[in-house]
Design a protein around this motif. Structure first.
Motif, short mmCIF file in Angstrom:
data_model
loop_
_atom_site.label_atom_id
_atom_site.label_comp_id
_atom_site.label_asym_id
_atom_site.label_seq_id
_atom_site.Cartn_x
_atom_site.Cartn_y
_atom_site.Cartn_z
N TYR A 25 0.78 -1.16 0.14
CA TYR A 25 -0.01 -0.04 -0.09
C TYR A 25 0.75 1.22 -0.07
O TYR A 25 0.67 2.13 -0.87
N ALA A 54 -10.83 5.05 9.82
CA ALA A 54 -10.30 3.93 8.60
C ALA A 54 -8.82 4.35 8.25
O ALA A 54 -8.43 4.81 7.15
N ASP A 78 -9.09 1.05 12.43
CA ASP A 78 -9.60 0.16 10.92
C ASP A 78 -9.94 -1.12 11.25
O ASP A 78 -9.71 -1.64 12.31
N ASP A 105 -14.50 -1.39 13.78
CA ASP A 105 -15.45 -0.90 12.67
C ASP A 105 -15.89 0.61 12.79
O ASP A 105 -16.52 1.15 13.81
N ALA A 106 -15.61 1.54 11.89
CA ALA A 106 -15.94 3.00 12.08
C ALA A 106 -17.58 3.07 12.20
O ALA A 106 -17.74 4.29 13.01
N ALA A 122 -9.61 9.57 5.41
CA ALA A 122 -9.12 9.94 4.16
C ALA A 122 -9.13 8.55 3.24
O ALA A 122 -8.87 7.90 3.76
C1 LIG Z 1 -8.01 3.22 0.81
S1 LIG Z 1 -7.56 2.76 2.43
C2 LIG Z 1 -7.35 4.57 3.29
C3 LIG Z 1 -6.49 4.18 4.30
C4 LIG Z 1 -5.92 5.60 4.98
N1 LIG Z 1 -6.88 6.39 5.56
C5 LIG Z 1 -4.91 6.61 3.85
O1 LIG Z 1 -5.66 7.77 3.82
O2 LIG Z 1 -4.13 6.08 3.33
C6 LIG Z 1 -9.20 2.58 2.90
C7 LIG Z 1 -9.42 2.01 4.40
O3 LIG Z 1 -10.71 2.08 4.89
C8 LIG Z 1 -10.79 0.87 5.78
N2 LIG Z 1 -12.09 0.84 6.05
C9 LIG Z 1 -13.10 0.30 5.37
N3 LIG Z 1 -14.29 0.39 5.91
C10 LIG Z 1 -14.10 0.47 7.28
C11 LIG Z 1 -14.75 0.54 8.22
N4 LIG Z 1 -16.30 0.48 8.22
N5 LIG Z 1 -14.12 1.07 9.43
C12 LIG Z 1 -13.02 0.96 9.62
N6 LIG Z 1 -12.00 0.94 8.61
C13 LIG Z 1 -12.74 0.68 7.44
C14 LIG Z 1 -10.08 -0.27 5.02
O4 LIG Z 1 -9.75 -1.39 5.67
C15 LIG Z 1 -8.77 0.52 4.48
O5 LIG Z 1 -7.75 0.44 5.42
#
Ligand SMILES: C[S@@+](CC[C@H](N)C(=O)[O-])C[C@H]1O[C@@H](n2cnc3c(N)ncnc32)[C@H](O)[C@@H]1O
Length: 275
Positions: A25, A54, A78, A105-106, A122
Motif C-alpha cells: 500500500y 479508517a 481500521d 469498525d468505524a 481519508a
Molecule cells: C484506501 S484505504 C485508506 C487508508 C488511509 N485512510 C489512507 O489515507 O491511506 C481504505 C481503508 O478503509 C478501511 N475501512 C473500510 N471500511 C471501514 C470501516 N467500516 N471501519 C474501519 N475501517 C474501514 C479499510 O480497511 C482500509 O484500510
C-alpha cells in the motif's frame, strides 16, 4: 473502547482486501499526499486529540501525531489487521508515543463522546455502508467546536470507474462508486444533514495521463468489493456476460487513448465541518 469487531460479509471482504494490500500500500505516495493535505487543511495543533477513521497504514494518524506533540493524542482505527500492523510498525519506527491503533469498525465505534478536537477520514468514507449514519455517529465524538475532515473524490474521478459504470448500465447494473460524495453540493448536504456547521470544501482539480494497460486494469470485476454495495454489482452477471462486459470496457477505454495515454481525472474534495 472497542474489542474485536463483528464484521458482516461486506466489511470482511473489505478488511481482507486491504490486509492483502497492506505490504504494498505504501509503495506509492499518492494516498500519503492526500492524507497530509487533509491534516494540513484541518488545522491540527499542539495538544489536539485526534481520531483517524479508517486509518489504513496510518498516513493521517502519523502526520497528525507529529504535530500534536506529547500533550496530544492520536487514535487510528481500521478493520484491516494487516493495515494496522503496518501503521503500528511505522509509529514505532518513528518513536511516536502519542499514537495508538485499534481494530474497530468505524460505523460501530465505541469512543468517548465530546473527546476529539479533530476527526479525519481519508480515502475511505465511501466504504461506509450508511454515510449519513456514520457522520452522525462520529459527530458525537467531537468536542463542541471540534472539526471533522473528510476527503472524497468527485464523480468525475477515475476513468476506469466511470467507464465501468457506463458499461454496467447497459446490463441494468448501477454502481455507486464516488457518486454519493461526487459533487460539492452532495458533500455539503451530507455534513449539514448530520449536524455539522460552517462546512468548507477545498477542491483539488488533479489528474494525469495513465497507460492503456493501467486504465484497463481499473475494471471493477465481479469479486472486488464495491464501495457501499454488497454483493459486488457485477457478481450478478454470468461468466459469458462478464467476459462480454469486460470486452466492451476495453473497447471504451481504447477509444479514450491519446498520444499521451488515457486521461485519469482525480478531482478531490477536502470537506470540513464544525460541531
Ligand atoms: C484506501 S484505504 C485508506 C487508508 C488511509 N485512510 C489512507 O489515507 O491511506 C481504505 C481503508 O478503509 C478501511 N475501512 C473500510 N471500511 C471501514 C470501516 N467500516 N471501519 C474501519 N475501517 C474501514 C479499510 O480497511 C482500509 O484500510
Amino acid at each position: 473502547m472497542s474489542n474485536q469487531p463483528e464484521l458482516n460479509k461486506y466489511k470482511q471482504e473489505i478488511a481482507d482486501l486491504y490486509s492483502s494490500r497492506s505490504q504494498t500500500y505504501d509503495n506509492s505516495d499518492w494516498h500519503l499526499q492526500i492524507a497530509r493535505r487533509l491534516v494540513e487543511y484541518g488545522g491540527v495543533s499542539l495538544g489536539h486529540q485526534v481520531l483517524d477513521i479508517a486509518t489504513g497504514t496510518g498516513h493521517v494518524a502519523i502526520a497528525a501525531a507529529q504535530i500534536v506533540g506529547s500533550e496530544g493524542r492520536v487514535v487510528g482505527i481500521d478493520i484491516a489487521t494487516g493495515m494496522l500492523d503496518r501503521a503500528r510498525n511505522k509509529a514505532q519506527e518513528l518513536n511516536l508515543k502519542n499514537t495508538e491503533f485499534m481494530l474497530a469498525d468505524a460505523e460501530a465505534l465505541d469512543f468517548p463522546v465530546n473527546s476529539c478536537d479533530r476527526i479525519f477520514c481519508a480515502s475511505a468514507f465511501i466504504w461506509m455502508s450508511d454515510l449519513h449514519a456514520a457522520l452522525t455517529h462520529w459527530h458525537k465524538f467531537l468536542k463542541p467546536g471540534g472539526i471533522l475532515g473528510i476527503q472524497a473524490f468527485a464523480d468525475t474521478a477515475f476513468v476506469g470507474g466511470i467507464v465501468t459504470q457506463k458499461v454496467a448500465k447497459k446490463y441494468g447494473i448501477s454502481f455507486k462508486m464516488s457518486q454519493p460524495t461526487g459533487t460539492v453540493e452532495k458533500c455539503r448536504s451530507l455534513l449539514e444533514q448530520a449536524g455539522f456547521e460552517d462546512v468548507e470544501i477545498k477542491i483539488d482539480r488533479d489528474g494525469s495521463y495513465i497507460s492503456l494497460e493501467k486504465a484497463k486494469a481499473m475494471w471493477a470485476g465481479s469479486s472486488h468489493p464495491a464501495p457501499g454495495q454488497y454483493p459486488p454489482p457485477l457478481s450478478t452477471l454470468s461468466t459469458e456476460q462478464l467476459a462480454q462486459a469486460k470486452a466492451e470496457f476495453d473497447t471504451e477505454i481504447e477509444a479514450l487513448q491519446t498520444e499521451r495515454g488515457v486521461w485519469n481525472d482525480i478531482t478531490t474534495f477536502y470537506v470540513f465541518g464544525r460541531k
